[in-house]
Scaffold this motif. Structure first.
Motif, PDB file in Angstrom:
ATOM      1  N   GLY A  42       0.820  -1.199   0.000  1.00  0.00           N
ATOM      2  CA  GLY A  42       0.000   0.000   0.000  1.00  0.00           C
ATOM      3  C   GLY A  42       0.855   1.249   0.000  1.00  0.00           C
ATOM      4  O   GLY A  42       2.079   1.201  -0.052  1.00  0.00           O
ATOM      5  N   ARG A  43       0.176   2.382   0.040  1.00  0.00           N
ATOM      6  CA  ARG A  43       0.861   3.675   0.178  1.00  0.00           C
ATOM      7  C   ARG A  43       0.778   4.064   1.648  1.00  0.00           C
ATOM      8  O   ARG A  43      -0.279   4.012   2.261  1.00  0.00           O
ATOM      9  CB  ARG A  43       0.203   4.739  -0.694  1.00  0.00           C
ATOM     10  N   TYR A  60      11.775   9.130   2.962  1.00  0.00           N
ATOM     11  CA  TYR A  60      10.953   8.153   3.676  1.00  0.00           C
ATOM     12  C   TYR A  60       9.632   8.731   4.180  1.00  0.00           C
ATOM     13  O   TYR A  60       8.891   8.064   4.875  1.00  0.00           O
ATOM     14  CB  TYR A  60      11.736   7.568   4.857  1.00  0.00           C
ATOM     15  N   LYS A  61       9.310   9.974   3.819  1.00  0.00           N
ATOM     16  CA  LYS A  61       8.069  10.588   4.305  1.00  0.00           C
ATOM     17  C   LYS A  61       6.853   9.797   3.828  1.00  0.00           C
ATOM     18  O   LYS A  61       5.971   9.451   4.608  1.00  0.00           O
ATOM     19  CB  LYS A  61       7.966  12.037   3.841  1.00  0.00           C
ATOM     20  N   THR A  62       6.774   9.534   2.560  1.00  0.00           N
ATOM     21  CA  THR A  62       5.688   8.731   1.987  1.00  0.00           C
ATOM     22  C   THR A  62       6.330   7.654   1.134  1.00  0.00           C
ATOM     23  O   THR A  62       7.212   7.947   0.319  1.00  0.00           O
ATOM     24  CB  THR A  62       4.745   9.595   1.129  1.00  0.00           C
ATOM     25  N   ILE A  63       5.887   6.417   1.331  1.00  0.00           N
ATOM     26  CA  ILE A  63       6.456   5.292   0.587  1.00  0.00           C
ATOM     27  C   ILE A  63       5.349   4.379   0.081  1.00  0.00           C
ATOM     28  O   ILE A  63       4.296   4.265   0.702  1.00  0.00           O
ATOM     29  CB  ILE A  63       7.457   4.473   1.440  1.00  0.00           C
ATOM     30  N   ASP A  64       5.590   3.790  -1.059  1.00  0.00           N
ATOM     31  CA  ASP A  64       4.731   2.728  -1.583  1.00  0.00           C
ATOM     32  C   ASP A  64       5.452   1.412  -1.349  1.00  0.00           C
ATOM     33  O   ASP A  64       6.625   1.274  -1.713  1.00  0.00           O
ATOM     34  CB  ASP A  64       4.488   2.889  -3.085  1.00  0.00           C
ATOM     35  N   SER A  76      10.084   5.555  -2.765  1.00  0.00           N
ATOM     36  CA  SER A  76       9.821   6.894  -2.263  1.00  0.00           C
ATOM     37  C   SER A  76       8.763   7.577  -3.128  1.00  0.00           C
ATOM     38  O   SER A  76       8.746   7.426  -4.352  1.00  0.00           O
ATOM     39  CB  SER A  76      11.113   7.706  -2.294  1.00  0.00           C
ATOM     40  N   VAL A  77       7.870   8.327  -2.477  1.00  0.00           N
ATOM     41  CA  VAL A  77       6.824   9.080  -3.176  1.00  0.00           C
ATOM     42  C   VAL A  77       6.956  10.535  -2.734  1.00  0.00           C
ATOM     43  O   VAL A  77       6.973  10.821  -1.535  1.00  0.00           O
ATOM     44  CB  VAL A  77       5.415   8.543  -2.822  1.00  0.00           C
ATOM     45  N   GLY A  81       2.982  13.074  -5.341  1.00  0.00           N
ATOM     46  CA  GLY A  81       2.561  11.718  -5.684  1.00  0.00           C
ATOM     47  C   GLY A  81       3.411  11.046  -6.740  1.00  0.00           C
ATOM     48  O   GLY A  81       3.065   9.969  -7.215  1.00  0.00           O
ATOM     49  N   ASN A  82       4.521  11.685  -7.141  1.00  0.00           N
ATOM     50  CA  ASN A  82       5.412  11.096  -8.142  1.00  0.00           C
ATOM     51  C   ASN A  82       6.299  10.032  -7.503  1.00  0.00           C
ATOM     52  O   ASN A  82       6.778  10.204  -6.387  1.00  0.00           O
ATOM     53  CB  ASN A  82       6.291  12.170  -8.785  1.00  0.00           C
TER      54      ASN A  82
END
Length: 164
Positions: A42-43, A60-64, A76-77, A81-82
């Protein structure tokens, strides 16, 4: 009429034999089995309201987390959202038993030990996990094994970044 019924019997026998062969032999031998759904997939985003990051930690703030072959990969996202770089890869065969994924993660130009501990994935609360990144695997001590990065994550939805 006998010719028509004879053709129907042949067709039904063919279907019966084909279904039986499919059940008996299953998918082709040697074919990669599709990755089973995992609670890790997941995200995910850091669960803090106003997290502060170093340049390396920002990745590492947002990862898929998604399947990459038979393994788990983290991508890494960015804030738009890229999809960015692959941060870590866990061998799926090491993903069982003790609810911890262990492997190596990207930290600048270096590789560090990484653990994801899913202590909250099975609770009734919203899915979450903790990620630890550093030199050791005993991240609770006050020594050189203290983590370089630690965060609790909450689920944002499905992963959209893929690793080829």
């Amino acid at each position: 009429m006998p010719a028509l019924s004879h053709a129907c019997v042949r067709l039904s026998m063919f279907l019966l034999v084909a279904l039986g062969a499919a059940a008996l032999f299953g998918p082709a031998r040697g074919a990669a089995a599709p990755a089973a759904a995992s609670p890790y997939f997941g995200r995910w985003t850091v669960a803090e309201d106003r997290p502060v990051f170093t340049a390396r930690g920002r990745l590492y703030k947002t990862i898929d987390i998604a399947s990459c072959g038979r393994d788990f990969c983290g991508v890494s996202v960015d804030d738009r959202g890229n999809c960015g770089s692959v941060l870590f890869r866990f061998l799926a065969r090491h993903a069982g038993g003790d609810d911890t994924l262990r492997g190596h993660g990207k930290w600048g130009d270096a590789q560090k030990n990484i653990e994801i501990y899913n202590d909250l994935l099975t609770d009734d609360a919203a899915p979450s996990f903790e990620l630890w990144l550093g030199d050791g695997h005993d991240f609770g001590g006050r020594s050189e094994s203290m983590p370089k990065f630690h965060a609790a994550y909450r689920r944002l939805g499905n992963a959209r970044c893929r690793v080829k």
